[in-house]
Design an enzyme around this catalytic site. Structure first.
Site, PDB file in Angstrom:
ATOM      1  N   LYS A  96      11.871  -2.940  -5.372  1.00 27.74           N
ATOM      2  CA  LYS A  96      12.901  -2.033  -5.730  1.00 27.74           C
ATOM      3  C   LYS A  96      13.878  -2.916  -6.699  1.00 27.74           C
ATOM      4  O   LYS A  96      14.335  -3.961  -6.117  1.00 27.74           O
ATOM      5  CB  LYS A  96      13.724  -1.665  -4.357  1.00 27.74           C
ATOM      6  CG  LYS A  96      15.030  -0.789  -4.718  1.00 27.74           C
ATOM      7  CD  LYS A  96      15.858  -0.416  -3.777  1.00 27.74           C
ATOM      8  CE  LYS A  96      16.966   0.355  -4.036  1.00 27.74           C
ATOM      9  NZ  LYS A  96      18.065   0.413  -2.850  1.00 27.74           N
ATOM     10  N   GLY A 157      27.159   2.043  -0.057  1.00 26.68           N
ATOM     11  CA  GLY A 157      28.096   1.944   1.286  1.00 26.68           C
ATOM     12  C   GLY A 157      29.203   2.640   1.576  1.00 26.68           C
ATOM     13  O   GLY A 157      29.929   2.754   2.498  1.00 26.68           O
ATOM     14  N   ALA A 183      21.632   5.321  -1.828  1.00 24.28           N
ATOM     15  CA  ALA A 183      23.242   4.879  -1.476  1.00 24.28           C
ATOM     16  C   ALA A 183      24.217   6.128  -1.643  1.00 24.28           C
ATOM     17  O   ALA A 183      24.048   6.898  -2.488  1.00 24.28           O
ATOM     18  CB  ALA A 183      23.366   3.780  -3.137  1.00 24.28           C
ATOM     19  N   ASN A 205      21.024   3.263   4.534  1.00 25.28           N
ATOM     20  CA  ASN A 205      21.338   1.940   5.375  1.00 25.28           C
ATOM     21  C   ASN A 205      22.734   1.774   5.909  1.00 25.28           C
ATOM     22  O   ASN A 205      22.643   1.890   7.218  1.00 25.28           O
ATOM     23  CB  ASN A 205      21.092   0.666   4.188  1.00 25.28           C
ATOM     24  CG  ASN A 205      21.059  -0.839   4.875  1.00 25.28           C
ATOM     25  OD1 ASN A 205      20.696  -1.815   4.320  1.00 25.28           O
ATOM     26  ND2 ASN A 205      21.727  -0.833   6.038  1.00 25.28           N
ATOM     27  N   THR A 206      23.585   1.772   5.182  1.00 21.85           N
ATOM     28  CA  THR A 206      25.166   1.675   5.666  1.00 21.85           C
ATOM     29  C   THR A 206      25.327   2.860   6.757  1.00 21.85           C
ATOM     30  O   THR A 206      25.973   2.454   7.784  1.00 21.85           O
ATOM     31  CB  THR A 206      25.954   1.751   4.585  1.00 21.85           C
ATOM     32  OG1 THR A 206      25.707   0.929   3.506  1.00 21.85           O
ATOM     33  CG2 THR A 206      27.310   1.436   5.185  1.00 21.85           C
TER      34      THR A 206
END
Lengths: 258, 420
Positions: A96, A157, A183, A205-206
């Site tokens: 990535k 994030g 994201a 992720n976050t």
């Protein structure tokens, strides 16, 4: 959905949830992978650049495919070096691309990303570029040999959801490669909405790392992504608008048989 | 504030009569001291508007004018402007400390998750050519001086690396004569063999020297301005190249132009008005980041500590609550910035602040020279070890720190970096 495989770079997956491995305790990775039903997990190579006692690679189940990212790269050259290092470390052919020249918002540098994609695709990598959702750049990435495009939904994030929805919709319409929304996705409902729009997969992720119960949130995302995919395949129904439309059809003046 | 009020000056009985006379003249007669705005030979002058931008804001800042209204407005804003930050640093924000901490924690988590980075400093020399009256290394202080040989540096590094540490910060006293660029460069090359990440906290140097040190393996540069208040700076840094205030101010910019990945900023709290110094430190970082958006930015927050031969030095009006307010305000104003809290602070403070704003803490610390083996293995230090720069407060080892951070629900990270 066994009759709906997710094809990526010549590989077949059944999960459309790509899991991140940053910002949370290594010991939770296994449970997150299990409850997310994930088959692909990203890891920052710079995070794996550590000694053996706490190496993130040891915490990732061997059954999942690694998707090393090039975070820390500030230009194409650095991204290429990190990708080669990842392959040399046994992380496989997936990569990535993440290139940031902005330490504040971590927004991707699309131009450098195209350059790195071209070099790495020629070297046989399966290249998944993280990008700002710009159609021209996405076309360049297709020509450069990318296996998918990974537009951001919102600043990384931020958990802001589909802030770039209209532009991602354009990519989904115009680009023949899988569009993986990456994201900014903060909630399962936002992941579901992106899948309803026709995104091929979601990377998060976050949203998980900052959840109260990480494995439970991984499971919630899994269900939302599956629901969104199913809705997309089913074909979304007509949305009724409020208020009555004119009772006489506007085309009523046309004479039949003319 | 005059330097005398802080009880910094020590007797010079150990000095020769000529040296003692010079020391006393520097202390008592401002006319005997050099102009702090005049560059010395060899100091590079760069063209930059950052200093002017920072100092315009700082000089017009009056913390007393802010009220609960501005503080509340700042706390309700998603992205803070400079005025919001000024309000959060003001006395009016003190009653809102818990609210600030709660909001700061959310921002820290959003950007860094539950990670806490660990590192250790390694002092390789304590020779210094400056007379900074509050510092244990100052050239008139009677301490045991030492400069490690390259073999000794490597031995220290091997001992530290054995503990599991992967990030190191190399420090020297500020003496170009004793610790020249070639010497520091060799230390960086050695450090690259034992550690993943090498930072520097040395005297400010020119762009080409930073570039050379970067090729030797260093990638982060920390320079403390000590105080942004030029009048106080003049009264505390009485002699030596460090007296040149603007050359020090532009150090981070030269480091970035020299190819360093990241830079760290701080005032030393307790020297002057801490609210103005906190504002200046963060704005220094803020304007550098706007000009060099790729740069990684971090802030430190040292408070004055007692030194060898002077245990009366204290951070004065900067208590732990004030420090916590500063760090929560830093986090809200600069959500993406790293924040380092050193072993000057207590274990209890550091355990608390990593859950609010800090992202990096030191462990296994010695500020002495050449004494890691004795400290790590609980042996008696060699008589040859160099004296310490200041007394530390939190002396936890790496393994103890790692364990305690994990017990607090945090994820200790030893490295998240690749040298490019």
């Amino acid at each position: 959905m066994h009759n709906d495989p997710f094809l990526l770079g010549g590989h077949e997956f059944h999960s459309r949830f790509i899991l991140g491995s940053g910002k949370y305790s290594l010991h939770l990775i296994e449970a997150a992978v299990r409850d997310a039903g994930a088959e692909l997990i990203t890891l920052a190579l710079r995070r794996a650049n550590t000694k053996e006692e706490e190496n993130i690679l040891d915490f990732i189940p061997k059954t999942v495919t690694l998707l090393p990212n090039t975070s820390g790269a500030r230009n194409a050259e650095e991204a290429v070096r990190i990708a080669r290092l990842a392959r040399a470390m046994g992380c496989g052919d997936f990569v990535k691309i993440e290139i940031m020249r902005d330490a504040k918002y971590l927004l991707p540098d699309n131009a450098e990303t195209v350059k790195a994609t071209e070099i790495l695709a020629k070297e046989g990598f399966i290249v998944l570029p993280y990008m700002f959702p710009d159609l021209t750049c996405a076309r360049d990435l297709v020509n450069a040999g990318a296996a998918a495009v990974m537009p951001l939904a919102a600043p990384i994030g931020s958990n802001k959801g589909l802030a770039a929805k209209e532009f991602i919709a354009i990519l989904i319409d115009e680009i023949d490669l899988p569009v993986i929304v990456d994201a900014g996705i903060g909630r399962p409902s936002q992941a579901c909405e992106a899948m309803e729009m026709g995104a091929a997969a979601i990377m998060a992720n976050t949203a998980l790392a900052t959840a109260g119960d990480l494995p439970a949130m991984a499971s919630a995302f899994k269900l939302a992504i599956e629901a969104g995919r199913k809705a997309y395949l089913a074909g979304l129904g007509r949305v009724l608008t409020r208020g009555a439309s004119a009772s006489d059809p506007l085309t009523g003046f046309l004479r039949k048989g003319e | 504030m005059s330097a005398n009020e802080n009880s910094f000056f020590l007797s010079g009985d150990h000095l020769s009569p000529a040296a003692r006379a010079k020391k006393e003249r520097l202390e008592q007669d401002p006319a005997a001291r050099a102009d702090i705005m005049t560059y010395l030979d060899g100091m590079e002058v760069i063209s930059s508007d950052i200093c002017q931008k920072v100092m315009t804001e700082v000089e017009s800042y009056d913390p007393a004018v802010y009220t609960a209204k501005e503080v509340t407005a700042a706390l309700n804003r998603e992205r803070l402007g400079i005025e919001d930050f000024k309000a959060l640093l003001s006395p009016a924000a003190a009653p809102f400390l818990e609210d600030m901490a709660q909001k700061a924690r959310l921002e820290t988590t959003k950007h860094f998750g539950n990670t806490v980075y660990l590192f250790t400093p390694l002092y390789i020399a304590n020779y210094c050519e400056n007379y900074c009256v509050y510092c244990g290394f100052n050239c008139y202080n009677k301490i045991h001086r030492k400069k490690l040989s390259l073999e000794e540096i490597e031995h220290e590094m091997a001992v530290i690396a054995q503990s599991g540490m992967e990030e190191i910060l190399l420090l020297t006293g500020e003496s170009r004569a004793q610790s020249d660029i070639a010497y520091i460069g060799e230390a960086c090359k050695l450090a690259r063999r034992y550690f993943r990440l090498v930072g520097l906290e040395i005297y400010p140097v020119n762009t080409d020297e930073y570039r050379y040190l970067h090729t030797c393996g260093a990638d982060y540069v920390t320079v403390f301005q000590e105080t942004y208040d030029k009048t106080v700076y003049e009264s505390l840094h009485l002699a030596g190249h460090k007296r040149v205030w603007p050359y020090r101010f532009d150090a981070q910019e030269r480091a970035l132009r020299g190819g360093m990945r990241g830079v760290a900023f701080s005032a030393l709290f307790g020297l002057s008005d801490f609210r103005k110094d906190a504002l200046a430190s963060a704005l220094h970082a803020y304007f550098i980041q706007r000009k060099y958006p790729h740069a990684e930015i971090s802030l430190s927050c040292p408070r004055l500590r007692p030194i060898v031969n002077n245990d009366r030095i204290s951070p004065r009006d900067v208590g732990e609550a004030e420090l916590c307010q500063i760090l929560a305000a830093y986090r809200l104003f600069l959500p993406f910035a790293g924040i380092t809290v050193s072993s000057r602070e207590s274990a209890a403070f550091r355990n608390g602040i990593v859950k609010i704003a800090a992202t990096k803490i030191s462990a296994g610390v010695s500020t002495g020279i050449g004494d890691h083996e004795s400290k790590y293995n609980e042996q008696k230090a060699s008589d040859d070890a160099g004296d310490e720069q200041f007394e530390i407060c939190d002396n936890r080892s790496l393994s103890a720190m790692y364990r305690e951070m994990a017990d607090e629900g945090l994820q200790p990270v030893l490295n998240d970096y690749l040298y490019m």
